[in-house]
Write an enzyme that holds these catalytic residues in place. Structure first.
Site, mmCIF file in Angstrom:
data_model
loop_
_atom_site.group_PDB
_atom_site.id
_atom_site.type_symbol
_atom_site.label_atom_id
_atom_site.label_comp_id
_atom_site.label_asym_id
_atom_site.label_seq_id
_atom_site.Cartn_x
_atom_site.Cartn_y
_atom_site.Cartn_z
ATOM 1 N N CYS A 62 -3.132 1.613 6.432
ATOM 2 C CA CYS A 62 -3.483 0.867 7.641
ATOM 3 C C CYS A 62 -4.093 1.784 8.698
ATOM 4 O O CYS A 62 -4.813 1.332 9.575
ATOM 5 C CB CYS A 62 -2.246 0.169 8.191
ATOM 6 S SG CYS A 62 -0.878 1.306 8.455
ATOM 7 N N ASN B 19 0.806 -1.236 0.000
ATOM 8 C CA ASN B 19 0.000 0.000 0.000
ATOM 9 C C ASN B 19 0.833 1.277 0.000
ATOM 10 O O ASN B 19 0.477 2.264 -0.628
ATOM 11 C CB ASN B 19 -0.996 -0.008 1.160
ATOM 12 C CG ASN B 19 -0.322 -0.013 2.504
ATOM 13 O OD1 ASN B 19 0.755 -0.583 2.669
ATOM 14 N ND2 ASN B 19 -0.927 0.614 3.475
ATOM 15 N N GLU C 29 3.964 -5.028 12.436
ATOM 16 C CA GLU C 29 3.028 -3.907 12.230
ATOM 17 C C GLU C 29 1.902 -4.450 11.374
ATOM 18 O O GLU C 29 2.101 -4.708 10.180
ATOM 19 C CB GLU C 29 3.736 -2.747 11.513
ATOM 20 C CG GLU C 29 4.942 -2.184 12.242
ATOM 21 C CD GLU C 29 4.581 -1.436 13.510
ATOM 22 O OE1 GLU C 29 3.395 -1.085 13.682
ATOM 23 O OE2 GLU C 29 5.473 -1.215 14.335
ATOM 24 N N GLU D 95 7.856 0.840 16.164
ATOM 25 C CA GLU D 95 8.916 1.351 15.308
ATOM 26 C C GLU D 95 8.935 2.868 15.465
ATOM 27 O O GLU D 95 8.177 3.439 16.218
ATOM 28 C CB GLU D 95 8.649 0.938 13.851
ATOM 29 C CG GLU D 95 8.680 -0.565 13.689
ATOM 30 C CD GLU D 95 8.616 -1.046 12.245
ATOM 31 O OE1 GLU D 95 8.206 -0.268 11.368
ATOM 32 O OE2 GLU D 95 8.974 -2.207 12.003
HETATM 33 P P1 NDP Z 1 0.259 -9.274 3.475
HETATM 34 O O1 NDP Z 1 0.255 -9.677 4.895
HETATM 35 O O2 NDP Z 1 -0.469 -10.110 2.510
HETATM 36 O O3 NDP Z 1 1.746 -9.147 2.920
HETATM 37 C C1 NDP Z 1 2.739 -8.347 3.539
HETATM 38 C C2 NDP Z 1 4.094 -8.827 3.068
HETATM 39 O O4 NDP Z 1 4.325 -10.125 3.597
HETATM 40 C C3 NDP Z 1 4.199 -8.961 1.552
HETATM 41 O O5 NDP Z 1 5.504 -8.622 1.150
HETATM 42 C C4 NDP Z 1 3.926 -10.435 1.359
HETATM 43 O O6 NDP Z 1 4.436 -10.939 0.154
HETATM 44 C C5 NDP Z 1 4.654 -11.024 2.550
HETATM 45 N N1 NDP Z 1 4.261 -12.367 2.938
HETATM 46 C C6 NDP Z 1 3.148 -13.062 2.581
HETATM 47 N N2 NDP Z 1 3.161 -14.291 3.149
HETATM 48 C C7 NDP Z 1 4.287 -14.374 3.886
HETATM 49 C C8 NDP Z 1 4.875 -15.372 4.720
HETATM 50 N N3 NDP Z 1 4.291 -16.554 4.911
HETATM 51 N N4 NDP Z 1 6.052 -15.109 5.330
HETATM 52 C C9 NDP Z 1 6.660 -13.921 5.173
HETATM 53 N N5 NDP Z 1 6.162 -12.932 4.382
HETATM 54 C C10 NDP Z 1 4.988 -13.147 3.756
HETATM 55 O O7 NDP Z 1 -0.274 -7.767 3.465
HETATM 56 P P2 NDP Z 1 -0.637 -6.900 2.210
HETATM 57 O O8 NDP Z 1 0.583 -6.787 1.335
HETATM 58 O O9 NDP Z 1 -1.913 -7.403 1.640
HETATM 59 O O10 NDP Z 1 -0.840 -5.464 2.893
HETATM 60 C C11 NDP Z 1 -2.031 -5.065 3.466
HETATM 61 C C12 NDP Z 1 -2.030 -5.284 4.969
HETATM 62 O O11 NDP Z 1 -0.926 -4.600 5.561
HETATM 63 C C13 NDP Z 1 -3.257 -4.725 5.633
HETATM 64 O O12 NDP Z 1 -3.723 -5.659 6.567
HETATM 65 C C14 NDP Z 1 -2.745 -3.479 6.353
HETATM 66 O O13 NDP Z 1 -3.496 -3.132 7.476
HETATM 67 C C15 NDP Z 1 -1.357 -3.905 6.714
HETATM 68 N N6 NDP Z 1 -0.537 -2.740 6.956
HETATM 69 C C16 NDP Z 1 -0.164 -2.448 8.238
HETATM 70 C C17 NDP Z 1 0.574 -1.312 8.510
HETATM 71 C C18 NDP Z 1 1.017 -0.989 9.897
HETATM 72 O O14 NDP Z 1 1.893 -0.150 10.044
HETATM 73 N N7 NDP Z 1 0.460 -1.584 10.933
HETATM 74 C C19 NDP Z 1 0.956 -0.383 7.445
HETATM 75 C C20 NDP Z 1 0.518 -0.793 6.134
HETATM 76 C C21 NDP Z 1 -0.200 -1.933 5.914
HETATM 77 P P3 NDP Z 1 3.583 -10.917 -1.235
HETATM 78 O O15 NDP Z 1 2.434 -10.016 -1.056
HETATM 79 O O16 NDP Z 1 4.584 -10.398 -2.201
HETATM 80 O O17 NDP Z 1 3.185 -12.318 -1.483
#
Ligand code: NDP
Length: 508
Positions: free
Chosen positions: A308, A176, A274, A488
């Site tokens: 988020c 995002n 996070e 963080e």
């Molecule tokens: P995901 O949890 O799907 O993915 C986050 C990252 O983790 C991506 O790079 C993804 O890879 C990777 N990933 C997926 N599976 C695994 C695994 N088993 N082990 C290690 N890494 C893995 O989130 P989204 O990308 O869909 O992002 C949206 C989410 O992020 C929302 O829930 C949002 O709330 C949260 N978010 C939280 C923030 C915060 O600061 N608290 C800030 C921004 C977003 P890939 O997608 O390439 O497969």
């Protein structure tokens, strides 16, 4: 060696272009960045990188696997010996140079971010990319002003705390705010002397590639930052399982965060998570209504609601409810859904077809749960011919839902909010906390005592009063409950990425 395809890609993102013009997409391959070189994935596999505004692939992203992670870990391990001993002033000046180069290439970065994510170019230019350079600048200077604690033990001993880099940090970020969040991890990790293996989301790989190029130009030694592109299961998972990556900083969804925690626990890794949010945005009748409405429209729909920190549950005190809803809908309906690359676009595309389907699912669910769609709710007319197959969804407002329903409890992560009236302060505190998440909240009131009471009682890592998304890089950032573990930002990040060692010297 930079791959010829990379050079072409770099030229392509340098100008305002129509990605569909790229006919030979095989020549536009993104590569991994390992040991200071741009290298193809060992397995030779690639995935389509889709532009959300058109629904068309416009480049290829490596479908890397554990072999590429292994290679990156080797490079990071080799670099650690020297980088961890490099004086802070030297590390600082390299990071400052990275910040300068990001600023120099603002247009190129912003275009790449907008094309990859679907967010308006103006947002990428005004928020995402400037924040990435700020992250490097902030931590570059922070490491020049740290202090070490000392504790004198009566007449017995003198203790001081050495904070040393921990080794290789694994940095995993979502789609995002791709460069904004990835640089938020890379900058503190390497500033304090760690080396890093970073994995952007496979949906948004482009600005990580541009960052790698900038890091090389800035003179960051080979292997200090390694970027492995690919999917969560094939790259993220081997990173969390790798015994030599002792620190994991993860930002993403709560479900993925749980998997990351499970993988890291048996290896006793230091982990920062996070995660997701379902943030309350509370408007009291005594609030400055104009400010509350303008702030709430922004906190509801910024980046198509894919932040988020977006306030997706809006609660309005009953005397102000009708007027708030009327004015809010009036303002939100003026947001222009359009081609992200066009000036004047307020709302771009949703990042992927999967995410768009998720948003539609929740709007249908809202109907089933008894909600009334007060604005939006169905796919808009495509903004132009180029975007006819893009993933667009308009700002959507739902009223009339009970607080305890799925739409009000589960994270949608799109341009969809609910508005609910309340009568009493204790009642709305209950509503705000009635979720498994606890990331952020906003309270709009002119009563300072009430603001303090609310801030104390809401379960969230951040409480904004009469504002939203005001971010000071020094403050702790993170979530409570299922929104995350750890903090963080500022000093918290410097501490997270270092190992505190107590040195105790006897006083004779
Ligand atoms: P995901 O949890 O799907 O993915 C986050 C990252 O983790 C991506 O790079 C993804 O890879 C990777 N990933 C997926 N599976 C695994 C695994 N088993 N082990 C290690 N890494 C893995 O989130 P989204 O990308 O869909 O992002 C949206 C989410 O992020 C929302 O829930 C949002 O709330 C949260 N978010 C939280 C923030 C915060 O600061 N608290 C800030 C921004 C977003 P890939 O997608 O390439 O497969």
């Amino acid at each position: 060696m930079i791959d010829p395809g990379y050079n072409r890609l770099s030229r392509v993102v340098s100008r305002m272009y129509t990605p569909c013009d790229i006919v030979d997409k095989d020549s536009v391959r993104i590569h991994n960045f390992i040991g200071g070189e741009f290298v193809p994935p060992i397995g030779g596999k690639y995935l389509d990188n889709i532009e959300p505004a058109t629904g068309q692939p416009y480049s290829l992203v490596p479908d890397s696997d554990s072999r590429d992670v292994e290679r990156a870990v080797d490079a990071a391990e080799k670099a650690f010996a020297t980088w961890s001993r490099t004086p802070a002033a030297e590390r600082s000046s390299i990071l400052l140079r990275i910040a300068e180069l990001i600023d120099r290439d603002l247009d190129k970065f912003a275009r790449a971010e907008s094309i990859d994510t679907g967010k308006p170019l103006s947002l990428a230019r005004g928020l995402d990319i400037p924040r990435a350079s700020s992250n490097f600048r902030f931590f570059a200077t922070a490491i020049l002003h740290t202090e070490n604690e000392a504790h004198v033990t009566d007449g017995l001993a003198f203790n001081y705390t050495l904070r040393q880099p921990r080794g290789i940090a694994g940095l995993i970020s979502p789609w995002n705010l791709p460069l904004y969040l990835l640089s938020w991890k890379i900058a503190p990790a390497i500033a304090v002397g760690n080396t890093a293996v970073a994995k952007p989301s496979e949906l948004t790989p482009m600005t990580a590639l541009l960052l790698a190029e900038v890091c090389r130009e800035a003179g960051l030694p080979a292997g200090v930052l390694n970027i492995v592109q690919g999917t969560g299961p094939n790259v993220g998972s081997p990173m969390t399982a790798h015994p030599k990556i002792g620190t994991i900083s993860f930002t993403g969804g709560t479900v993925t965060g749980r998997k990351v925690a499970e993988a890291c626990a048996p290896l006793f890794k230091k982990v920062s998570l996070e995660l997701g949010g379902k943030n309350p945005n509370i408007i009291f009748a005594d609030a400055d209504l104009d400010a509350a409405i303008a702030g709430s429209v922004r906190s509801s729909f910024a980046n198509q609601g894919q932040v988020c920190l977006c306030g997706s549950r809006v609660f309005v005190e009953r005397p102000a409810y009708a007027e708030f809803v009327r004015q809010f809908i009036e303002k939100a309906s003026q947001l222009r859904v359009g081609d992200p690359l066009e000036t004047g676009t307020d709302q771009g595309a949703i990042v992927s077809k999967t995410q768009l389907d998720k948003v539609k699912f929740y709007v249908d669910l809202a109907r089933q749960e008894g909600g009334e769609i007060a604005l939006g709710g169905s796919a808009p007319v495509p903004p132009n011919d180029r975007c006819k197959n893009g993933y667009f969804f308009p700002p959507t407002v739902i009223t009339g839902l009970p607080v305890a329903c799925r739409v009000n409890r589960e994270e949608i992560f799109g341009p969809v909010i609910t508005i609910t009236p309340f009568d009493r302060e204790d009642e709305v505190i209950g509503y705000a906390n009635d979720t498994e998440y606890g990331l952020a909240s906003s309270v709009w009131t002119q009563n300072l005592n009430r603001a303090h009471r609310m801030a104390e009682q809401i379960h969230s890592g951040t409480v904004w009063v009469n504002c939203w998304l005001v971010r000071d890089l020094r403050v702790p950032f993170g979530g409570m409950k299922q929104s995350g573990v750890g903090r963080e930002g500022g000093e918290e990040a410097l501490r997270f990425f270092t190992e505190p060692k107590n040195v105790c010297i006897a006083k004779n």
